[in-house]
Design a protein around this motif. Sequence first.
Motif, PDB file in Angstrom:
ATOM      1  N   HIS A 194      37.058  38.909  29.873  1.00  0.00           N
ATOM      2  CA  HIS A 194      37.399  38.718  31.296  1.00  0.00           C
ATOM      3  C   HIS A 194      38.888  39.045  30.767  1.00  0.00           C
ATOM      4  O   HIS A 194      39.234  38.124  30.260  1.00  0.00           O
ATOM      5  CB  HIS A 194      36.771  37.807  32.396  1.00  0.00           C
TER       6      HIS A 194
ATOM      7  N   ASP B  47      27.485  35.504  36.279  1.00  0.00           N
ATOM      8  CA  ASP B  47      27.522  36.135  34.658  1.00  0.00           C
ATOM      9  C   ASP B  47      26.251  35.896  34.817  1.00  0.00           C
ATOM     10  O   ASP B  47      25.890  36.619  33.633  1.00  0.00           O
ATOM     11  CB  ASP B  47      28.674  34.633  34.741  1.00  0.00           C
TER      12      ASP B  47
ATOM     13  N   GLY C  82      32.572  40.227  32.209  1.00  0.00           N
ATOM     14  CA  GLY C  82      32.507  39.121  32.476  1.00  0.00           C
ATOM     15  C   GLY C  82      31.793  39.761  34.288  1.00  0.00           C
ATOM     16  O   GLY C  82      32.636  40.520  34.704  1.00  0.00           O
TER      17      GLY C  82
ATOM     18  N   CYS D 135      31.630  37.042  30.112  1.00  0.00           N
ATOM     19  CA  CYS D 135      32.974  36.586  30.475  1.00  0.00           C
ATOM     20  C   CYS D 135      33.581  35.611  29.010  1.00  0.00           C
ATOM     21  O   CYS D 135      33.621  35.679  27.895  1.00  0.00           O
ATOM     22  CB  CYS D 135      32.500  36.180  32.030  1.00  0.00           C
TER      23      CYS D 135
END
Length: 303
Positions: free
Chosen positions: A126, A16, A159, A106
Amino acid sequence: MSRVVFVLVPGVHLLDLAGPAQVFGTATDLGLPYELGYVAERELVPSAQGLTLNARTEWPTTGPDDLVVVPGWRISPPHDGRAPGPEPLERLRAHHAAGGTVASVCAGALALGRAGLLDGRRCTTHHELQDELAARHPRATVVRDVLFTTDDRVVTSAGIASGIDLALHLLAVRHGPALAAQVARNMVVYARRNGDEPQASAMLRHRAHLDDVVHRVQDVIDARFTEPLSLARLAVGAGVSERTLTRLFTRATGGLTPLRYQQTLRLERAEHLIGQGSTVAAAAREVGFDDARMLRRLRARAL
């Protein structure tokens, strides 16, 4: 000089963070004036993957040309236990109010929500967190199954690897798609994806089964979906009859025949090419159709 400031939370997912950081770092290597910074409430930040990161506790001065990014973190009950505290949230609000851009990867969308930056705006996260994001922030419009969204200088992404797509998009907006494509090539990224593309490709959506024969056939189709692939040829390669292959394949993929699976891959790739500016005819040729009529029929059927 434009700053890209990453806000780190304990349990941060390395990809990430590293995905978008690599994009802007590569842009810097190509001569663009970016300065990357990392801030947290404590100097040492443990990542979800076990690597401890070092960050500054003092925030740099940011302006309208700068970007503040909140990478996601490992989610475990209570979900807010590792979210940024009051000071980082206030910094996010102040940066956006001053004309700057904020972004999340995310679970980072949960932080933007707590900062009040998602109210009345489109956002995503996500796929496993979309219901929670919608429940926690009912005034936000959670867009499901897309890679990223942009709304009034608030950019959210699905994400993990989609943070790369988000960062490439921001580069393309500021510096043009050619520069973003150059960065993507340098990073050996397969393709720069549009924000409205699905989070899971067709190659992933139809792989949640345990049939080794079907997986082997899918491996062949995935690698050569632009070529003519007869059922007889696929069956010989799998060591089963055509009838058996069709039965196994249909059962494992939820109703798709090998031909329909191949067409799904072609359609998905064609849609990506069209989204990048290709004509329907050119996209049809690229993915293996003899002419554009079949592609047009498949697109109409999908709609």
